[in-house]
Design a protein around this motif. Structure first.
Motif, PDB file in Angstrom:
ATOM      1  N   SER A 534       0.838  -1.194   0.000  1.00  0.00           N
ATOM      2  CA  SER A 534       0.000   0.000   0.000  1.00  0.00           C
ATOM      3  C   SER A 534       0.873   1.244   0.000  1.00  0.00           C
ATOM      4  O   SER A 534       2.057   1.206   0.353  1.00  0.00           O
ATOM      5  N   GLU A 535       0.267   2.370  -0.392  1.00  0.00           N
ATOM      6  CA  GLU A 535       0.998   3.638  -0.428  1.00  0.00           C
ATOM      7  C   GLU A 535       1.460   4.043   0.964  1.00  0.00           C
ATOM      8  O   GLU A 535       2.595   4.500   1.154  1.00  0.00           O
ATOM      9  N   ALA A 536       0.589   3.881   1.958  1.00  0.00           N
ATOM     10  CA  ALA A 536       0.937   4.260   3.327  1.00  0.00           C
ATOM     11  C   ALA A 536       2.106   3.433   3.855  1.00  0.00           C
ATOM     12  O   ALA A 536       3.017   3.954   4.503  1.00  0.00           O
ATOM     13  N   GLU A 537       2.096   2.144   3.555  1.00  0.00           N
ATOM     14  CA  GLU A 537       3.186   1.275   4.019  1.00  0.00           C
ATOM     15  C   GLU A 537       4.492   1.625   3.312  1.00  0.00           C
ATOM     16  O   GLU A 537       5.567   1.627   3.937  1.00  0.00           O
ATOM     17  N   ALA A 538       4.414   1.937   2.034  1.00  0.00           N
ATOM     18  CA  ALA A 538       5.620   2.303   1.290  1.00  0.00           C
ATOM     19  C   ALA A 538       6.234   3.580   1.858  1.00  0.00           C
ATOM     20  O   ALA A 538       7.458   3.666   2.053  1.00  0.00           O
ATOM     21  N   PHE A 539       5.390   4.565   2.145  1.00  0.00           N
ATOM     22  CA  PHE A 539       5.887   5.822   2.708  1.00  0.00           C
ATOM     23  C   PHE A 539       6.520   5.587   4.080  1.00  0.00           C
ATOM     24  O   PHE A 539       7.588   6.118   4.389  1.00  0.00           O
TER      25      PHE A 539
END
Length: 654
Positions: A534-539
């Motif tokens: 997910s985008e949040a996990e990547a960030f």
């Protein structure tokens, strides 16, 4: 800072002949060249008159010192220094991310900074340069958090070679957008005659950043020796590499802009010498001024600079701002009425009755009043016992702000949960590639957590941390090339934190990096960890690369996108995740510093590596596991860093 051989020759000719360089009188307006000579023998009456008008001490006492009959100063001399020095800053001459050199400059109006022409010849030279105030040590000998402002030549710029001066505008807010330039203040350039007395008697003061170093003060060790139509001369061994420094009298009025002087030379007059008598090579007609041994120093007279710039820009609001006296006396307190006891100011109330104005009191706190945390407890009351508001000294405010920020950072660090961090995955490439382990000689230097383990696991990478060097021995990361897992397009944000799982004192923190010229160089990159489902996990994964345990001191010319390390990362790590047939792939990367007993350097009591390794593992089109290694050096890129000495021999092996 490089200075032209041509200017050095002109300066030496002026000193030897006692006359301005031929042609200089034609390069400036007639009224400038014919200006009053502040320090002539018949000027002592003007000297006394000016002292009576501005000296924050008994005029007779100050005058005796000016004519060499008294060498003492009153204790408020210290407060005068405190209020004056904050307006003097270190100029970092930059082009993009590259530091090209350092100089000194000082605020002379609400927006204008004064330095030398040989610092900025033209508007283009200013480029991305900045001025940093409070680049100095605090009372505990620790580097203070500097405040940097960008120079804005597009607002105002004027540089004049014959008088070697340059005025340039400064951005009204610092680079963080939180500090106003108005909080720095400025030093009034007084055009009046009488700022100097007898030659070979009166002593001068200089505030400077020699060679870009932390702020230094040369107090009453600079003997005023000679004055000419446009320059004055003083003897000193304390102004090496201090282009653009202000030169003050004992009333902390600026009398000159430090310029250069007479360099020590070989007997044949063909080569310039350093303090050890060694020849300094000229490069493209310029000499490194930080290495020159100066026999005498020359400053450009402030009264001459003012006459020149006023004549050239009669209608400029920026230049006319030089005529505006700041509301505060140079020491930082309100301008006093010298005729009233205690220096109290008077105002008129609605009934035209004289009342003592005690509502505006500004205080500079000496070190003896501060506790170990830098705080001050003080109470000031009116005669009726009611408290008087006190404007805190900036140093105390800064200490309080630093303390609050430190508390917030500690709370944030303690709240970090590492339980979900899987770290480096040995099977990421489809074969087992174990995390390399240090050989016996290095094992004892690797930091251990409370559970006795040494692998610091983060998201997508792991670190083996050397608590002796205070840097990672190695940082290993798994890099994914699949765009379906690279969803984060948010703006990158680096918030560097300590890892509380190991000894906090074994980590290099902001106080080491602040104003050092070094970046916190990621070993495992933000971008390489910035992938997940997910985008949040990547960030989140990218943010977790910003631990001090994953950083080494690297100069911008190596670390950033235009540097060798940055270019390698872009070329190999961003393109390398694609196979030769265009298929997406994975790579594993091992990074770290290389310590060598022949190349180690010492900075702020810590060793700094000159070389770094990067080992990359990938699969080719035949599905074969391949590896390649690189060794990158910053040895030739650290010329602007103020090292002390080579330090120690470290055992290092992985």
């Amino acid at each position: 800072m490089l200075i032209s051989v041509e200017q050095l020759k002109e300066s030496a000719n002026r000193y030897k002949s006692g006359k301005d360089t031929k042609g200089l009188d034609k390069a400036i307006p007639d009224e400038v060249a014919k200006g009053n000579i502040d320090g002539s023998q018949d000027n002592l009456a003007k000297r006394l008159e000016l002292i009576e008008a501005v000296a924050p001490e008994p005029a007779e006492f100050a005058f005796e010192r000016a004519i060499g009959k008294n060498d003492s100063v009153y204790s408020n001399f210290v407060e005068l220094i405190t209020g004056t020095k904050q307006k003097v800053g270190r100029i970092t001459i930059k082009s993009g991310s590259k530091n090209k050199g350092y100089a000194t400059g000082f605020m002379v109006s609400e927006r204008l900074l004064l330095t030398n022409w040989h610092v900025f010849n033209n508007e283009t030279d200013v480029a991305d340069s900045e001025v940093q105030f409070f680049y100095e040590y605090d009372i505990f000998g620790r580097p203070m958090p500097g405040v940097s402002f960008r120079l804005k030549a597009t607002d105002f710029f004027h540089s004049f070679k014959p008088l070697d001066y340059c005025f340039v505008a400064v951005e009204p807010v610092d680079v963080t957008g939180t500090v106003a330039l108005s909080s720095i203040g400025y030093i009034f350039l007084d055009p009046a005659a009488g700022k100097l007395g007898d030659e070979d008697i009166e002593l001068l003061n200089i505030i400077h950043h020699p060679g870009g170093d932390y702020k230094q003060l040369s107090i009453r060790e600079n003997k005023f020796t000679k004055i000419m139509a446009t320059t004055l001369w003083y003897e000193s061994d304390t102004a090496q590499g201090s282009s653009g420094s202000p030169v003050f009298n004992d009333q902390w009025q600026i009398v000159a802009l430090h310029h250069m002087g007479v360099p020590d030379m070989t007997p044949d007059g063909k080569n310039y010498l350093d303090m050890d008598g060694k020849i300094i090579p000229a490069v493209n007609g310029k000499i490194d001024e930080t290495r020159i041994h100066w026999i005498a120093n020359e400053g450009i007279r402030i009264s001459v600079i003012l006459k020149d710039v006023f004549a050239r820009f009669p209608d400029s609001a920026y230049v006319n701002g030089l005529k505006k006296q700041p509301s505060l006396f140079p020491g930082g307190s309100p301008m006093p009425d010298k005729n009233k006891a205690g220096g109290e100011q008077t105002t008129k109330n609605d009934n035209d009755m004289d009342t003592t104005n005690t509502s505006k009191v500004e205080i500079s706190f000496p070190a003896s009043m501060m506790d170990a945390s830098g705080n001050v407890t003080i109470s000031i009351n009116n005669k009726n016992g009611t408290p008087v508001p006190v404007a805190e000294d900036r140093r105390v405010v800064q200490r309080i702000e630093d303390g609050l920020n430190e508390i917030k950072k500690v709370d944030k660090e303690k709240a970090i949960d590492f339980s979900a961090c899987k770290g480096y995955l040995p099977g990421f490439m489809g074969v087992t590639i174990k995390l390399p382990q240090p050989q016996k000689a290095l094992q004892k230097q690797i930091a251990k957590m409370s559970n006795g383990k040494t692998e610091l696991k983060y998201f997508k990478y792991s670190v083996l941390f050397n608590e002796v060097t205070k840097m990672p021995a190695m940082s290993a990361i798994n890099v994914e090339g699949n765009p379906a897992l690279r969803l984060d397009n948010s703006k990158r944000s680096d918030d560097w934190l300590r890892d509380h799982r190991i000894n906090i004192d074994a980590q290099l923190l902001d106080k080491f990096y602040a104003g050092s010229g070094f970046d916190k160089g990621h070993m495992s990159r933000f971008e390489d960890a910035n992938w997940d489902a997910s985008e949040a996990e990547a960030f989140r994964n990218g943010i977790y690369t910003c631990f001090y345990t994953n950083a080494c001191p690297q100069v911008p010319d190596l670390n950033r996108g235009g540097g060798v390390w940055g270019k390698l990362e872009k070329a190999v790590l961003e393109k390398g995740v694609k196979k030769e047939a265009g298929k997406l792939g994975r790579i594993t990367v091992f990074n770290g510093p290389i310590f060598s007993d022949t190349k180690n350097r010492k900075f702020r009591e810590e060793i700094v590596p000159m070389e770094f390794f990067k080992i990359i593992v990938w699969r080719n089109d035949d599905n074969e596991v391949k590896a390649t290694g690189f060794k990158l050096s910053q040895e030739d890129l650290v010329g602007s860093i103020k090292f002390t000495e080579s330090f120690g021999i470290l055992e290092e092996a992985i």
